[in-house]
Design a protein around this motif. Structure first.
Motif, PDB file in Angstrom:
ATOM      1  N   GLY A 190       0.819  -1.202   0.000  1.00 56.61           N
ATOM      2  CA  GLY A 190       0.000   0.000   0.000  1.00 56.61           C
ATOM      3  C   GLY A 190       0.850   1.248   0.000  1.00 56.61           C
ATOM      4  O   GLY A 190       2.026   1.226   0.369  1.00 56.61           O
ATOM      5  N   THR A 201      -2.399   3.875   2.108  1.00 53.35           N
ATOM      6  CA  THR A 201      -3.028   3.025   3.125  1.00 53.35           C
ATOM      7  C   THR A 201      -2.033   2.024   3.712  1.00 53.35           C
ATOM      8  O   THR A 201      -2.439   1.048   4.343  1.00 53.35           O
ATOM      9  CB  THR A 201      -4.219   2.252   2.546  1.00 53.35           C
ATOM     10  OG1 THR A 201      -3.753   1.385   1.492  1.00 53.35           O
ATOM     11  CG2 THR A 201      -5.282   3.199   2.003  1.00 53.35           C
ATOM     12  N   SER A 202      -0.749   2.243   3.516  1.00 52.40           N
ATOM     13  CA  SER A 202       0.254   1.339   4.083  1.00 52.40           C
ATOM     14  C   SER A 202       0.187   1.350   5.607  1.00 52.40           C
ATOM     15  O   SER A 202       0.046   2.416   6.218  1.00 52.40           O
ATOM     16  CB  SER A 202       1.658   1.764   3.638  1.00 52.40           C
ATOM     17  OG  SER A 202       2.643   1.011   4.314  1.00 52.40           O
ATOM     18  N   ARG A 231       3.568   5.986   4.345  1.00 57.09           N
ATOM     19  CA  ARG A 231       2.502   6.976   4.118  1.00 57.09           C
ATOM     20  C   ARG A 231       3.092   8.375   4.011  1.00 57.09           C
ATOM     21  O   ARG A 231       2.643   9.183   3.190  1.00 57.09           O
ATOM     22  CB  ARG A 231       1.452   6.896   5.226  1.00 57.09           C
ATOM     23  CG  ARG A 231       0.727   5.556   5.283  1.00 57.09           C
ATOM     24  CD  ARG A 231      -0.591   5.649   6.062  1.00 57.09           C
ATOM     25  NE  ARG A 231      -0.453   6.126   7.426  1.00 57.09           N
ATOM     26  CZ  ARG A 231      -0.126   5.376   8.473  1.00 57.09           C
ATOM     27  NH1 ARG A 231       0.122   4.076   8.291  1.00 57.09           N
ATOM     28  NH2 ARG A 231      -0.042   5.898   9.678  1.00 57.09           N
ATOM     29  N   ASP A 281      -3.603   0.211  -3.374  1.00 55.01           N
ATOM     30  CA  ASP A 281      -4.295   0.413  -2.104  1.00 55.01           C
ATOM     31  C   ASP A 281      -5.638  -0.294  -2.092  1.00 55.01           C
ATOM     32  O   ASP A 281      -6.572   0.119  -2.794  1.00 55.01           O
ATOM     33  CB  ASP A 281      -4.484   1.908  -1.835  1.00 55.01           C
ATOM     34  CG  ASP A 281      -3.158   2.601  -1.598  1.00 55.01           C
ATOM     35  OD1 ASP A 281      -2.624   2.466  -0.488  1.00 55.01           O
ATOM     36  OD2 ASP A 281      -2.642   3.241  -2.537  1.00 55.01           O
ATOM     37  N   TRP A 292      -7.350  -4.508  -1.051  1.00 55.87           N
ATOM     38  CA  TRP A 292      -7.216  -5.813  -0.408  1.00 55.87           C
ATOM     39  C   TRP A 292      -7.576  -6.911  -1.402  1.00 55.87           C
ATOM     40  O   TRP A 292      -8.192  -6.668  -2.438  1.00 55.87           O
ATOM     41  CB  TRP A 292      -8.120  -5.902   0.824  1.00 55.87           C
ATOM     42  CG  TRP A 292      -9.583  -5.785   0.503  1.00 55.87           C
ATOM     43  CD1 TRP A 292     -10.474  -6.798   0.305  1.00 55.87           C
ATOM     44  CD2 TRP A 292     -10.330  -4.565   0.334  1.00 55.87           C
ATOM     45  NE1 TRP A 292     -11.718  -6.299   0.017  1.00 55.87           N
ATOM     46  CE2 TRP A 292     -11.662  -4.921   0.030  1.00 55.87           C
ATOM     47  CE3 TRP A 292     -10.016  -3.201   0.408  1.00 55.87           C
ATOM     48  CZ2 TRP A 292     -12.660  -3.989  -0.188  1.00 55.87           C
ATOM     49  CZ3 TRP A 292     -11.017  -2.271   0.174  1.00 55.87           C
ATOM     50  CH2 TRP A 292     -12.318  -2.665  -0.116  1.00 55.87           C
ATOM     51  N   ALA A 348      -7.732  -6.584   5.379  1.00 58.09           N
ATOM     52  CA  ALA A 348      -7.482  -5.163   5.621  1.00 58.09           C
ATOM     53  C   ALA A 348      -8.406  -4.640   6.714  1.00 58.09           C
ATOM     54  O   ALA A 348      -9.517  -5.140   6.914  1.00 58.09           O
ATOM     55  CB  ALA A 348      -7.712  -4.367   4.336  1.00 58.09           C
ATOM     56  N   HIS A 360     -10.640  -1.948   7.197  1.00 59.12           N
ATOM     57  CA  HIS A 360     -11.301  -0.980   6.322  1.00 59.12           C
ATOM     58  C   HIS A 360     -11.503   0.377   7.005  1.00 59.12           C
ATOM     59  O   HIS A 360     -11.448   1.418   6.348  1.00 59.12           O
ATOM     60  CB  HIS A 360     -12.640  -1.539   5.843  1.00 59.12           C
ATOM     61  CG  HIS A 360     -12.520  -2.832   5.096  1.00 59.12           C
ATOM     62  ND1 HIS A 360     -11.785  -2.936   3.933  1.00 59.12           N
ATOM     63  CD2 HIS A 360     -13.022  -4.068   5.344  1.00 59.12           C
ATOM     64  CE1 HIS A 360     -11.843  -4.190   3.495  1.00 59.12           C
ATOM     65  NE2 HIS A 360     -12.586  -4.886   4.335  1.00 59.12           N
ATOM     66  N   GLN A 418      -7.890   1.961   7.027  1.00 60.14           N
ATOM     67  CA  GLN A 418      -7.466   2.334   5.669  1.00 60.14           C
ATOM     68  C   GLN A 418      -8.141   3.627   5.226  1.00 60.14           C
ATOM     69  O   GLN A 418      -7.499   4.512   4.653  1.00 60.14           O
ATOM     70  CB  GLN A 418      -7.795   1.211   4.679  1.00 60.14           C
ATOM     71  CG  GLN A 418      -6.774   0.101   4.605  1.00 60.14           C
ATOM     72  CD  GLN A 418      -6.948  -0.766   3.372  1.00 60.14           C
ATOM     73  OE1 GLN A 418      -7.979  -0.745   2.698  1.00 60.14           O
ATOM     74  NE2 GLN A 418      -5.927  -1.544   3.043  1.00 60.14           N
ATOM     75  N   TRP A 419      -9.422   3.720   5.470  1.00 61.21           N
ATOM     76  CA  TRP A 419     -10.190   4.905   5.045  1.00 61.21           C
ATOM     77  C   TRP A 419      -9.658   6.160   5.744  1.00 61.21           C
ATOM     78  O   TRP A 419      -9.489   7.213   5.118  1.00 61.21           O
ATOM     79  CB  TRP A 419     -11.658   4.671   5.350  1.00 61.21           C
ATOM     80  CG  TRP A 419     -12.611   5.669   4.753  1.00 61.21           C
ATOM     81  CD1 TRP A 419     -13.329   6.612   5.428  1.00 61.21           C
ATOM     82  CD2 TRP A 419     -12.956   5.829   3.370  1.00 61.21           C
ATOM     83  NE1 TRP A 419     -14.102   7.337   4.552  1.00 61.21           N
ATOM     84  CE2 TRP A 419     -13.898   6.877   3.289  1.00 61.21           C
ATOM     85  CE3 TRP A 419     -12.570   5.171   2.204  1.00 61.21           C
ATOM     86  CZ2 TRP A 419     -14.447   7.291   2.079  1.00 61.21           C
ATOM     87  CZ3 TRP A 419     -13.121   5.587   1.006  1.00 61.21           C
ATOM     88  CH2 TRP A 419     -14.041   6.631   0.944  1.00 61.21           C
ATOM     89  N   TRP A 426      -6.617   6.617   7.046  1.00 64.14           N
ATOM     90  CA  TRP A 426      -5.278   6.922   6.534  1.00 64.14           C
ATOM     91  C   TRP A 426      -5.364   7.622   5.176  1.00 64.14           C
ATOM     92  O   TRP A 426      -4.627   8.571   4.905  1.00 64.14           O
ATOM     93  CB  TRP A 426      -4.463   5.635   6.405  1.00 64.14           C
ATOM     94  CG  TRP A 426      -3.937   5.094   7.692  1.00 64.14           C
ATOM     95  CD1 TRP A 426      -3.662   5.805   8.837  1.00 64.14           C
ATOM     96  CD2 TRP A 426      -3.607   3.729   7.967  1.00 64.14           C
ATOM     97  NE1 TRP A 426      -3.184   4.961   9.813  1.00 64.14           N
ATOM     98  CE2 TRP A 426      -3.129   3.685   9.310  1.00 64.14           C
ATOM     99  CE3 TRP A 426      -3.654   2.552   7.232  1.00 64.14           C
ATOM    100  CZ2 TRP A 426      -2.718   2.497   9.909  1.00 64.14           C
ATOM    101  CZ3 TRP A 426      -3.233   1.366   7.830  1.00 64.14           C
ATOM    102  CH2 TRP A 426      -2.778   1.336   9.154  1.00 64.14           C
ATOM    103  N   ILE A 449      -9.489   0.555  -2.913  1.00 64.91           N
ATOM    104  CA  ILE A 449     -10.236   1.348  -1.952  1.00 64.91           C
ATOM    105  C   ILE A 449     -11.098   2.422  -2.626  1.00 64.91           C
ATOM    106  O   ILE A 449     -12.145   2.809  -2.097  1.00 64.91           O
ATOM    107  CB  ILE A 449      -9.278   1.970  -0.907  1.00 64.91           C
ATOM    108  CG1 ILE A 449     -10.067   2.588   0.244  1.00 64.91           C
ATOM    109  CG2 ILE A 449      -8.328   2.958  -1.555  1.00 64.91           C
ATOM    110  CD1 ILE A 449      -9.203   3.041   1.407  1.00 64.91           C
TER     111      ILE A 449
END
Length: 319
Positions: A85, A88-89, A95, A124, A126, A132, A134, A137-138, A140, A171
């Motif tokens: 990612g 979203t890493s 990031r 980015d 899954w 992941a 979620h 991730q969102w 980030w 994503i």
């Protein structure tokens, strides 16, 4: 035709899949020279850092070419460090680097006289359920794009969404979700690159997505190509979806789109420059087809709402 033609410089260089190589590797100067030789070329889209260099050294070659830059394409996916990612890493350091890539590209875009960068976050997402977080991730993603957009308000940051590849699920896979994401970030200079091929594989109607993004005030950029909706084949525009391509051009006219249109077209047969030249010619012919059909025929067809009448009249308009 009020829009401006741009070439993704990657389309003029190395092209291969896991079986064969179809086009040779060419350095930036060689690709720019080919672009200069193609009629109807108004500008190009270089990649950061691969074309422009992490230190921006490639901007000198770009300026010497005399070509305008439609946008700087930020590659935050192919380097090994981005394997898990980019924005979203799970690694906060990655990031931070992702944001630095975007902000550096914004500075280089300004130096090159371009008002925009475009980012396709293909890494980015899954592959499997429960792979992941979620929620995280969102968050980030919002943080990264918010920080990048705040770097400078004079440069637009445009997101090129895609349903899948390299992850099974990305994503930001659709126009609707990307527009929602832009609203969550809340930056006026954050918007969408509408890639016709990506809209097709997402099961979308490209003309409708252009209308919706324009209504949201976030239609920043358009990429043209075509495919069979099964995969992103980057084929010549209208080679599969003639009517949908014409409808897309119709809505570009309706909203008065006068920005950049870039062409993400690759060929396995023949020369890449020839494919782009053919693409430009085809787009002019498609515009001429719209003129031949005429806006009144299209208006009457939409008002009637009956597909058999609409298609009959559209076909008659071409005769």
């Amino acid at each position: 035709m009020t829009y401006k033609n741009s070439i993704l410089l990657g389309t003029l260089g190395l092209y291969r899949d896991r079986f064969h190589q179809y086009q040779p590797n060419r350095d930036l100067a060689e690709r720019l020279e080919i672009a200069r030789s193609i009629p109807r070329t108004h500008g190009v889209e270089p990649v950061y850092p691969q074309d422009l260099g992490k230190d921006g050294s490639g901007t000198k070659v770009m300026k010497e070419s005399g070509l305008s830059v439609s946008a700087v394409n930020v590659n935050i996916k192919t380097e090994a460090k981005f394997r898990d990612g980019s924005f979203t890493s799970p690694d906060a350091g990655i990031r931070r680097e992702t944001v630095e890539y975007m902000t550096t590209a914004m500075d280089l875009a300004a130096e090159l006289g371009a008002g925009m960068i475009t980012v396709c976050p293909l890494i980015d997402g899954w592959d499997y359920a429960f792979q992941a977080d979620h929620i995280q991730q969102w968050k980030w993603a919002i943080e990264c794009f918010g920080e990048a957009a705040a770097h400078r308000s004079d440069i637009k940051l445009s997101i090129e969404y895609k349903a899948y590849e390299s992850k099974n699920h990305i994503i930001l896979p659709s126009m609707g979700k990307t527009l929602h994401f832009c609203d969550r970030v809340g930056a006026d200079n954050l918007g969408v690159t509408m890639d016709v091929g990506h809209a097709l594989i997402a099961g979308e109607c490209p003309g409708a997505e252009i209308a919706h993004a324009n209504d949201a005030g976030r239609l920043f950029y358009i990429h043209f190509n075509d495919n069979d909706r099964g995969a992103d084949w980057d084929m010549l525009p209208a080679s599969v979806h003639l009517w949908q391509t014409l409808e897309t051009l119709h809505y570009m006219r309706r909203i008065g789109y006068d920005g950049w249109v870039a062409y993400d077209v690759f060929t396995r047969s023949g020369d890449g420059g020839e494919a782009i030249a053919a693409t430009f010619e085809m787009m002019e012919d498609l515009d001429a087809l719209l003129d031949k059909i005429g806006p009144e025929t299209i208006r009457q067809g939409i008002a009637g709402g009956l597909p058999q009448w609409t298609m009959r009249d559209l076909v008659k308009g071409l005769l």
